[in-house]
Design an enzyme around this catalytic site. Structure first.
Site, PDB file in Angstrom:
ATOM      1  N   LYS A  60       0.841  -1.204   0.000  1.00  0.00           N
ATOM      2  CA  LYS A  60       0.000   0.000   0.000  1.00  0.00           C
ATOM      3  C   LYS A  60       0.872   1.249   0.000  1.00  0.00           C
ATOM      4  CE  LYS A  60      -3.953   1.863   2.667  1.00  0.00           C
ATOM      5  NZ  LYS A  60      -4.706   1.705   3.934  1.00  0.00           N
TER       6      LYS A  60
ATOM      7  N   SER B  62      -9.694   2.187   3.103  1.00  0.00           N
ATOM      8  CA  SER B  62      -8.803   2.905   2.218  1.00  0.00           C
ATOM      9  C   SER B  62      -7.911   2.006   1.370  1.00  0.00           C
ATOM     10  CB  SER B  62      -7.908   3.847   3.023  1.00  0.00           C
ATOM     11  OG  SER B  62      -7.022   3.110   3.857  1.00  0.00           O
TER      12      SER B  62
ATOM     13  N   SER C 229      -9.543  -0.214   7.307  1.00  0.00           N
ATOM     14  CA  SER C 229      -9.005  -0.080   5.946  1.00  0.00           C
ATOM     15  C   SER C 229      -8.357  -1.324   5.375  1.00  0.00           C
ATOM     16  CB  SER C 229      -8.002   1.073   5.888  1.00  0.00           C
ATOM     17  OG  SER C 229      -8.692   2.301   5.967  1.00  0.00           O
TER      18      SER C 229
END
Lengths: 500, 99, 495
Positions: free
Chosen positions: A81, A156, A180
């Site tokens: 990420k 997210s 997330s």
């Protein structure tokens, strides 16, 4: 499971590399080719490091040829990420304010991934600074849900979840501040684990909310996630909030769970989650209930627990997280790194800073900075931030009381399945509801995983297992047991993606 | 009756160094209002005598020994800077009072 | 033009109330929250890392030595050490502060409720300490394009983050009333005492001229019997003398305003070293709102009582007690001891005595000739290129009669010029008292022959006239004779 290289589990790939049945190079290349083929449609990656990944793969293959003993995931490629700092690889947290920034250092978890000899495929898309539940707040691109490219992949960490769901990566790193990792896992039919806060290092994880942020594994099943969990976890002297204690034996727990025996395990169902505005949509409830029945068949005992303070988890979270974020994001000022705009030689520093931050941050980030600034400002700090910290204590007590009666708690991961693009961007509060069931674990600090449990109108539904602090192993055991009751991994039933 | 005015949002934006537009001011004021309404429900929770939780897992006395570690090479330090002069970070003229 | 009262008129009509906030930069090997070195004067931006540059993702870890040093300061200032204390973020934007918040302490400082006793003009004053807390320093900003180095009128600024993150201890007094006309002297005495205490602990070099100790001075005035007035805060007063001057100036300025019926603005002011004046900082449109909240990236601290007691037992003798002990041992009067303290010569004299010199000899050299040299070159006494051991050696040579005072001063010239120790210089420059009686007798004979009238007077019993002959002999021997010996030879010959 299909029979392509990319259909294998990470554990299988590692085994094949170790035993010489496959090379890391061919496995890594197969994923890079898959990225080339489908990421034009999915848009999960912000940056792909083909050369770097293949170089690592080649080194692994050479090491194995020399007979070196390598770690359990050596040679298995991974996506990271974009909120995690990677030396020499662009790191933006999906924000314009960090466009072009090349970090001079590695996050601790990246150091550990490199030490584990895992090729890094690239950096995945996300909501800017991890603020959002749909990845629509990325400043760069919109990531599609591989199950329906007209829908969001969650957030997210939508990029990591979509990359793993679309088999562009067998494993990925996510970060979980309010859900997330788990919520994108649920809506993309993948597995997502949020470890105990402090059981792994936040050093090099771009801070959103310091007291809540937790990095964790994204995969297609519990064992793969557990293996990655063990690679990245453990004490780090560079993080003052890291717990100096042994990592719970999560891989062992996942293997135990895979035997399909949950006899003697008490699972608590939180009464308050099913009530009033907290209730999930019917299709989600149906899939979740089917999962609960499977768990009972495996021998688990279901007990109802009451956590009365959980109804305050959402407002508590939306005071604490933006407050900390407003301070954590103050460093993006266009002085030492990142974007600077408006410096025309006439404007003052203050004007340039304000223009830079205005241009560099997207609407959700600005909204939260303003909200956090408000909650911390003189005259409000006790009523808002201080009050939220006290309610946080109550939520913690609810968990502790629940774990007196149950080994783990279960719930749907999210109240609704993947929604269509644009459906909730106009109303931030509706977006925030996506994290209703995941936020309590963040406030408490305990672990939580989301495991695929079924479909609702063709879209994946996740079941969440929450454990006590440092009790990560039980969450993996329960999740792996649930997987064992399913004919195939849900991720293997996703529709094929049309390349662009 | 809204809980947060447009002027208040403008003040907060200045504190946070955000040059927000008029459209944003309008939008944020409305949206923050909804969020703050939800937050006000916390007011109804009885927290008398409850200690605040600032850390998920409470740790005490986490220290580092006073042992130097290498700093970054200066090139790496300055490489990210939008504007560097004489090995320093250049910024436009400063209006505010020095602390 | 700022209106000023005379100081005497001001303190006749008003009572000042003081307050002092002092920042001390600790001399730990590494910064407060990272392992970067803290060497003074390093090349710009060479002592920075992801943590102190506030790169995305970096996290702080507190330096144990800095926490200990702060507790030592607290204990030496008679404070209570908190059983539970933590860091807090102070949020404001400034380019020399990489995170745009300062990691500091707010409601839970490490040390609280202490005091410092000082004596001014024979009167004792107790300055109460409200708190001692630990925080981090900022980077250094170079202002370019305006008048030299000033922010006002500059067109741009250049930032060096080497200093950013160096541990900084803030020591805050409670308001100090009741000092009357002696307010400036009390302020100075307090800062001096604080500096000596911190220095004795060995945790900072407390050099105001290098910025490792910085002072903010708060002053308010009220008429006798009235409530305390509005205070001003004068920032960055960077020498002991400036502390005194800043208080004096504010007393004069504020009293003139109050007498004219004007109000004092609660404001930050700046002290100007060259003029001794203060000027207002730029007033802000909005009140500062630091949005303090507990630092979530750092653990709370619970200093154990064992740890605190261990530190307490390691504290050196307090400077005040030490001074009193040494004053008695050296047999000095109050005034003389005050001179020693003012000249910063206590440790130097102590070391000189330890090296074998007599107390009177050590005091004489350091307060006399060496102080004069320091003044001339604008240096601190301790910065002179002569060590206490060398001073002791010099004094030994004088006491042995190998040097007289005049020669000794020439030896000092040589030592300060880097020509070696006193014995080396004396040998190299040929600076020894002539003790060869034959040579002296010849010189005396010459002098007598050249000054028959004087010689006659001495023969007649006017021994005081010998001075003229002694002078002639000294001149002939280039000062290298011992005057007493010469006198004796003259008297022997002429009686």
């Amino acid at each position: 499971m299909g029979d392509r290289t990319i259909d294998q589990t990470a554990a299988h790939m590692a085994e094949a590399i170790r035993t010489g049945r496959a090379t890391s190079y061919e496995i890594t290349e197969a994923h890079l080719d898959r990225i080339d083929a489908v990421d034009g449609t999915i848009k999960a990656f912000l940056h792909v490091d083909r050369e770097g990944a293949l170089a690592t793969a080649r080194e692994v293959d050479e090491a194995i040829a020399r007979g070196e003993e390598l770690g359990p995931l050596a040679g298995v490629p991974i996506a990271i990420k974009d909120v995690v700092v990677t030396k020499g690889l662009p790191t933006t947290a999906a924000s314009k304010i960090l466009e072009g920034w090349i970090p001079p250092y590695d996050a601790t978890i990246v150091e550990r991934i490199k030490a584990a000899r895992m090729p890094i495929l690239g950096k995945t898309n996300m909501d800017e600074f991890a603020m959002g539940s749909s990845t629509e707040y990325s400043a760069y691109q919109r990531t599609a849900n591989p199950w329906d490219t007209g829908r969001i992949p969650g957030g997210s960490g939508g990029g990591s979840a979509a990359a793993v769901a679309a088999k562009m990566a067998p494993l990925a790193i996510g970060t979980d501040t309010g859900g997330s990792i788990r919520q994108p896992g649920a809506v993309t039919g993948t597995f997502g684990g949020k470890p105990t806060y402090g059981s792994n290092s936040r050093f090099g994880l771009i801070a959103f909310s310091s007291s809540l942020d937790t990095p964790g594994p994204v995969s297609r099943n519990a064992l793969d996630a557990a293996l990655l969990h063990e690679v990245i976890s453990g004490h780090d002297p560079r993080d003052s909030t890291a717990i100096d204690a042994p990592v719970p034996p999560v891989a062992e727990a996942a293997r135990l769970g895979a035997t399909g025996d949950l006899s003697g395990v008490k699972l608590g169902v939180v009464k308050e989650f099913a009530e009033g505005s907290g209730a999930a949509e019917p299709g989600v409830v149906e899939a979740y209930q089917a999962g609960v029945e499977q768990l009972v068949k495996l021998g688990a005992q279901i007990v109802e627990v009451s956590c009365p303070s959980f109804v305050y988890a959402l407002p508590t979270y939306y005071l604490i997280a933006p407050s900390e974020a407003s301070s954590n994001l103050a460093r993006y000022d266009g002085v030492r790194y990142g974007l600077r705009t408006g410096d025309d030689g006439k404007r003052s520093l203050e004007e340039v800073m304000s223009l830079t931050r205005e241009a560099g941050f997207g609407p959700e980030v600005k909204r939260r900075i303003i909200l956090g600034t408000y909650a911390l400002s003189a005259g409000y700090v006790d009523a808002f931030y201080g009050k939220a910290q006290k309610v946080r204590t109550l939520i913690k007590r609810d968990f502790e009381a629940a774990f007196e009666r149950a080994d783990a708690l279960i719930s749907p991961t999210t109240p609704f399945t993947a929604f269509k693009f644009g459906e909730r961007t106009g109303d931030p509060y509706q977006m925030y509801l996506a994290d209703l069931y995941t936020i309590p674990s963040n406030l408490y600090g305990g672990p939580g995983v989301s495991v695929p449990v079924g479909l609702s109108e063709g879209m994946p539904v996740g079941l969440q297992v929450m454990g006590p602090v440092m009790g990560d192993d039980i969450t993996y055991r329960v999740a792996a047991a649930l997987e064992s009751a399913q004919e195939t991994l849900l991720a293997d039933t996703a529709p094929e993606i049309e390349g662009k | 009756m809204s809980t947060i005015s447009r002027e208040e949002v403008a003040h907060l934006a200045r504190l946070a160094r955000l040059e927000v537009t008029d459209d944003e001011l309008d939008a944020f004021a409305g949206q923050l209002d909804v969020i703050l309404e939800s937050m006000k429900t916390l007011g109804e929770v009885d927290t008398e005598g409850v200690q605040p939780t600032s850390h998920a897992v409470p740790l005490v006395n986490v220290f580092r020994e006073d042992q130097p570690r290498p700093s970054l090479p200066r090139d790496a330090v300055l490489a990210g800077g939008p504007d560097t002069v004489e090995d320093r970070f250049r910024v436009p003229r400063i209006l505010d009072e020095e602390e | 033009m700022t209106k000023l009262n005379t100081y005497d008129a001001a303190v006749a009509a008003f009572e000042p109330v003081l307050g002092l906030e002092t920042h001390v930069e600790l001399d730990t090997a590494t910064k407060m929250f990272c392992g970067c070195a803290t060497t003074f004067g390093a090349e710009p931006n060479t002592q920075v890392c992801p943590v102190c540059l506030a790169l995305p993702g970096a996290l702080p870890v507190a330096n144990k030595a800095a926490v200990e040093a702060t507790m030592k300061i607290g204990l030496a200032l008679n404070c209570r050490i908190a059983e539970w204390t933590r860091f807090a973020r102070k949020n404001y934007f400034y380019p020399d502060m990489p995170k745009n918040f300062q990691t500091s302490q707010y409601e839970e400082p490490l040390c609280e409720d202490g005091y410092v006793d000082v004596v001014v003009e024979g009167k004792p004053y107790r300055v109460e300490i409200e708190r001692v807390h630990l925080e981090e320093d900022t980077g250094k900003t170079l202002h370019v394009g305006g008048a030299t180095g000033r922010i006002h009128g500059a067109t741009e600024s250049l930032v060096d983050y080497n200093r950013a993150g160096i541990p900084l201890v803030e020591i805050v007094t409670r308001p100090v009333p009741g000092t009357g006309a002696l307010a400036p002297e009390v302020a100075r005495a307090y800062v001096t005492e604080l500096r000596d205490i911190v220095r004795s602990l060995g945790v900072s070099d407390v050099r105001m001229e290098q910025g490792s100790m910085r002072c903010d001075v708060n002053v308010s005035l009220n008429r006798p019997g009235d409530e305390w007035g509005t205070r001003t805060e004068t920032k960055n007063v960077n020498s002991l003398r400036s502390v005194e001057r800043a208080v004096r100036y504010e007393v004069r300025r504020q009293s003139a305003l109050l007498e004219a019926g004007d109000k004092i603005l609660q404001e930050t002011r700046h002290f100007h070293e060259t003029t001794g004046e203060t000027s207002p900082g730029r007033s802000k449109e909005e009140a500062t709102d630091y949005r303090y909240f507990p630092e979530p990236d750092l653990a709370v601290m619970e200093p154990s009582r064992e740890w605190v007691e261990e530190l307490r037992s390691s504290l050196p003798e307090p400077p005040r007690a030490r001074r009193e002990r040494l004053q008695a041992a050296w047999g000095l009067g109050d005034k003389e001891m005050q001179s020693v303290v003012n000249a910063d010569a206590v440790a130097l004299i102590e070391a000189t005595i330890a090296a074998g010199a007599s107390a009177s000899g050590a005091v004489k050299w350091w307060l006399g000739e060496l102080s004069r040299r320091a003044n001339e070159s604008g240096a601190e006494l301790g910065e002179l290129a002569i060590t206490p051991i060398q001073v002791a050696e010099l004094q030994g040579m004088v006491e042995d009669g190998r040097l007289n005072d005049k020669l000794a001063r020439q030896v000092i010239d040589g030592v300060l010029a880097g020509e070696g120790g006193p014995a080396d210089v004396a040998a190299a420059r040929g600076l020894e008292v002539v003790s060869d009686t034959g040579a002296l007798e010849a010189a005396v004979d010459e002098a007598i022959a050249a000054n028959p009238a004087v010689a006659e007077k001495i023969r007649g019993g006017k021994h005081a006239a010998a001075g003229a002959l002694i002078g002639a002999v000294m001149k002939a021997t280039k000062g290298q004779a011992d005057a007493g010996t010469v006198r004796q030879i003259i008297l022997d010959k002429l009686s």
